[in-house]
Design an enzyme around this catalytic site. Structure first.
Site, mmCIF file in Angstrom:
data_model
loop_
_atom_site.group_PDB
_atom_site.id
_atom_site.type_symbol
_atom_site.label_atom_id
_atom_site.label_comp_id
_atom_site.label_asym_id
_atom_site.label_seq_id
_atom_site.Cartn_x
_atom_site.Cartn_y
_atom_site.Cartn_z
ATOM 1 N N LEU A 245 0.820 -1.230 0.000
ATOM 2 C CA LEU A 245 0.000 0.000 0.000
ATOM 3 C C LEU A 245 0.850 1.275 0.000
ATOM 4 O O LEU A 245 0.355 2.355 0.344
ATOM 5 C CB LEU A 245 -0.977 0.009 1.184
ATOM 6 N N SER A 246 2.123 1.147 -0.402
ATOM 7 C CA SER A 246 2.968 2.369 -0.419
ATOM 8 C C SER A 246 2.591 3.273 -1.597
ATOM 9 O O SER A 246 2.811 4.470 -1.568
ATOM 10 C CB SER A 246 4.443 1.966 -0.546
ATOM 11 N N LYS B 146 8.639 3.078 -9.178
ATOM 12 C CA LYS B 146 8.747 3.234 -10.644
ATOM 13 C C LYS B 146 8.855 4.688 -11.107
ATOM 14 O O LYS B 146 8.658 4.991 -12.282
ATOM 15 C CB LYS B 146 7.548 2.591 -11.304
ATOM 16 N N SER C 5 10.410 -3.159 -18.567
ATOM 17 C CA SER C 5 10.049 -1.885 -19.194
ATOM 18 C C SER C 5 10.910 -1.619 -20.423
ATOM 19 O O SER C 5 12.069 -2.027 -20.479
ATOM 20 C CB SER C 5 10.251 -0.758 -18.170
ATOM 21 N N TYR D 64 16.083 3.752 -11.682
ATOM 22 C CA TYR D 64 14.860 2.953 -11.913
ATOM 23 C C TYR D 64 15.091 1.997 -13.094
ATOM 24 O O TYR D 64 14.889 0.788 -12.969
ATOM 25 C CB TYR D 64 13.646 3.852 -12.195
ATOM 26 N N LYS E 89 15.461 -2.390 -13.441
ATOM 27 C CA LYS E 89 14.779 -3.299 -14.378
ATOM 28 C C LYS E 89 15.820 -4.148 -15.115
ATOM 29 O O LYS E 89 15.652 -5.347 -15.302
ATOM 30 C CB LYS E 89 13.921 -2.512 -15.371
ATOM 31 N N ARG F 294 6.129 8.035 -28.289
ATOM 32 C CA ARG F 294 6.083 6.880 -27.413
ATOM 33 C C ARG F 294 5.013 5.909 -27.918
ATOM 34 O O ARG F 294 4.176 6.269 -28.758
ATOM 35 C CB ARG F 294 5.720 7.293 -25.974
HETATM 36 C C1 WQD Z 1 5.963 10.424 -22.030
HETATM 37 C C2 WQD Z 1 6.260 11.640 -22.919
HETATM 38 C C3 WQD Z 1 7.685 13.284 -21.895
HETATM 39 C C4 WQD Z 1 4.916 14.481 -18.769
HETATM 40 C C5 WQD Z 1 8.158 6.498 -18.118
HETATM 41 C C6 WQD Z 1 9.133 5.503 -17.603
HETATM 42 C C7 WQD Z 1 8.777 4.141 -18.113
HETATM 43 C C8 WQD Z 1 7.367 3.829 -17.732
HETATM 44 C C9 WQD Z 1 6.425 4.871 -18.317
HETATM 45 C C10 WQD Z 1 7.292 2.652 -15.643
HETATM 46 C C11 WQD Z 1 7.709 12.091 -22.821
HETATM 47 C C12 WQD Z 1 6.299 13.848 -22.163
HETATM 48 C C13 WQD Z 1 5.472 13.836 -19.863
HETATM 49 C C14 WQD Z 1 4.625 15.859 -18.847
HETATM 50 C C15 WQD Z 1 5.450 15.894 -21.095
HETATM 51 N N1 WQD Z 1 7.216 3.815 -16.333
HETATM 52 N N2 WQD Z 1 5.729 14.529 -20.993
HETATM 53 N N3 WQD Z 1 4.898 16.514 -20.017
HETATM 54 O O1 WQD Z 1 9.090 8.919 -19.709
HETATM 55 O O2 WQD Z 1 8.134 7.660 -21.720
HETATM 56 O O3 WQD Z 1 8.255 6.530 -19.518
HETATM 57 O O4 WQD Z 1 6.847 6.132 -17.777
HETATM 58 O O5 WQD Z 1 7.474 1.557 -16.091
HETATM 59 O O6 WQD Z 1 9.649 3.205 -17.532
HETATM 60 O O7 WQD Z 1 10.412 5.828 -18.092
HETATM 61 O O8 WQD Z 1 6.626 8.341 -19.856
HETATM 62 O O9 WQD Z 1 4.566 9.649 -19.482
HETATM 63 O O10 WQD Z 1 6.701 10.374 -18.295
HETATM 64 O O11 WQD Z 1 6.482 10.729 -20.743
HETATM 65 O O12 WQD Z 1 5.691 16.508 -22.145
HETATM 66 O O13 WQD Z 1 4.117 16.495 -17.892
HETATM 67 O O14 WQD Z 1 5.485 12.751 -22.464
HETATM 68 O O15 WQD Z 1 8.668 14.256 -22.237
HETATM 69 O O16 WQD Z 1 8.098 12.542 -24.096
HETATM 70 P P1 WQD Z 1 8.118 7.945 -20.259
HETATM 71 P P2 WQD Z 1 6.055 9.798 -19.499
#
Ligand code: WQD
Length: 339
Positions: free
Chosen positions: A33-34, A85, A125, A150, A154, A231
């Site tokens: 529950l953290s 994460k 991941s 992080y 993984k 992404r």
């Molecule tokens: C996605 C895109 C940001 C927030 C991370 C982890 C990965 C997994 C998923 C756990 C990027 C852009 C984001 C914001 C933005 N986590 N963005 N404004 O970094 O691809 O992956 O989360 O398993 O391991 O690395 O995901 O959603 O943070 O970012 O512009 O406020 O959205 O620059 O291009 P990311 P994200």
């Protein structure tokens, strides 16, 4: 058959519990529950009519892990989600991440290797690929040095599991997720980020609800279709279903090797602006956002080659980006309506 789901009250864990119950597995959830709420159990029950067994255990407690596996000695498989994460937090607090993400994995594997056979699914991941040279990213794409503690946990986790499967009766599948988004169509469970969301989609939906003034888009000067990062956004229910298929593969002894690896994504890349436009379309409202400087550690582009999961697992995503955004938006509206 009992299936243990660690981190089973978390975002991907809870959706996987639902899909396991839909396939008539009996589920035992471990969660400390953290980063989740015990009410998620009720959400799961409202969807399936079946409340999973719940054990509140911190997997860093080796004795507690041992007692758990003594108590539940009829486990057909373990799906291991429990981990910290947040990329940014891991940079500031590396030891928290190495202790939580590595020690807990070791303690579980130590219990499983005592058994005549064990089936283990590991939540990995696409982060392990770093900035891959070639798109789409296949399982054979070289692993790059981790961009954060992080991501390193993984990579280390995968190496530990690889070594253990060579000398034990543990069969394992590593599932490398791309970007999980969305919520269950019942709107009973979804993503519940604590504090300011780090990930894009919850930040968008919270901005849409007026909880955040504006979304900061981290850079629009990347070499991509519109300058913003690309992404592979995968609906969390599609992702959850892949876990059940992978587990069944091990239970049915259909795995080709003791260790198998699969990328789980849609196979399509979407830019930040395309995600914003998808939100605007499904919500019918404009999103307030500003273009700001790049975020440290972001890769330009990452999307999956899904051939292996499609052909070997017989799994592919069915939800579109818009459907995923629609489910995320409906979930956000429901969560906020309760507060
Ligand atoms: C996605 C895109 C940001 C927030 C991370 C982890 C990965 C997994 C998923 C756990 C990027 C852009 C984001 C914001 C933005 N986590 N963005 N404004 O970094 O691809 O992956 O989360 O398993 O391991 O690395 O995901 O959603 O943070 O970012 O512009 O406020 O959205 O620059 O291009 P990311 P994200």
């Amino acid at each position: 058959m009992k299936i243990v789901v660690t981190g089973g009250l978390g975002f991907i864990g809870s959706h996987t519990v639902v899909e396991l119950q839909n396939e008539n597995f009996e589920v035992v959830v471990i969660d400390n529950l953290s980063n989740s709420s015990v009410e998620v159990l009720d959400g799961i029950e409202r969807i399936t009519g079946n409340k999973p067994i719940f054990e509140q255990i911190d997997l860093r407690d080796k004795a507690a892990v041992h007692s758990f596996f003594k108590k539940y000695d009829d486990v057909a498989g373990v799906i291991h989600f429990a981990a910290s994460k947040a990329v940014g937090e891991s940079v500031k607090e590396p030891l928290l991440y190495y202790e939580n993400n590595i020690a807990s994995l070791v303690y579980i594997l130590q219990e499983l290797q005592q058994k005549p056979e064990a089936n283990f699914i590991f939540s990995s991941s696409c982060t392990v690929y770093g900035q891959a040279e070639v798109m789409p990213i296949a399982e054979t794409t070289p692993i790059q040095p981790a961009m954060s503690p992080y991501g390193n946990t993984k990579q280390i986790g995968e190496e530990i599991i690889t070594d253990v499967t060579k000398v034990s009766n543990i069969n394992a599948i590593l599932l490398r997720y791309f970007n999980p988004i969305g919520a269950h169509p019942s709107v009973e469970i979804g993503e519940l980020p604590i504090g300011v969301p780090q990930n894009l989609v919850p930040f968008i939906t919270q901005t849409g609800m007026g909880l955040r003034k504006a979304l900061s888009v981290y850079g629009n000067d990347y070499p991509t279709v519109d300058g913003t990062c690309v992404r592979d956004y995968i609906h969390v229910v599609d992702l959850a279903k892949a876990h059940v298929i992978a587990l069944q593969r091990l239970i049915d002894k259909k795995n080709a090797d003791k260790l198998e690896i699969f990328n789980l994504g849609t196979g399509t890349g979407s830019s930040v602006l395309e995600v914003i436009h998808a939100f605007e379309k499904v919500s019918g409202q404009k999103l307030v956002y500003n273009i700001v400087e790049r975020r440290e550690g972001d890769v330009t582009s990452a999307y999956a080659n899904t051939d292996k999961a499609n052909t070997v697992l017989g799994w592919k995503t069915v939800s579109t980006l818009e459907e995923a955004m629609d489910s995320a938006w409906k979930w956000e509206q429901k969560v906020r309506s309760k507060n």
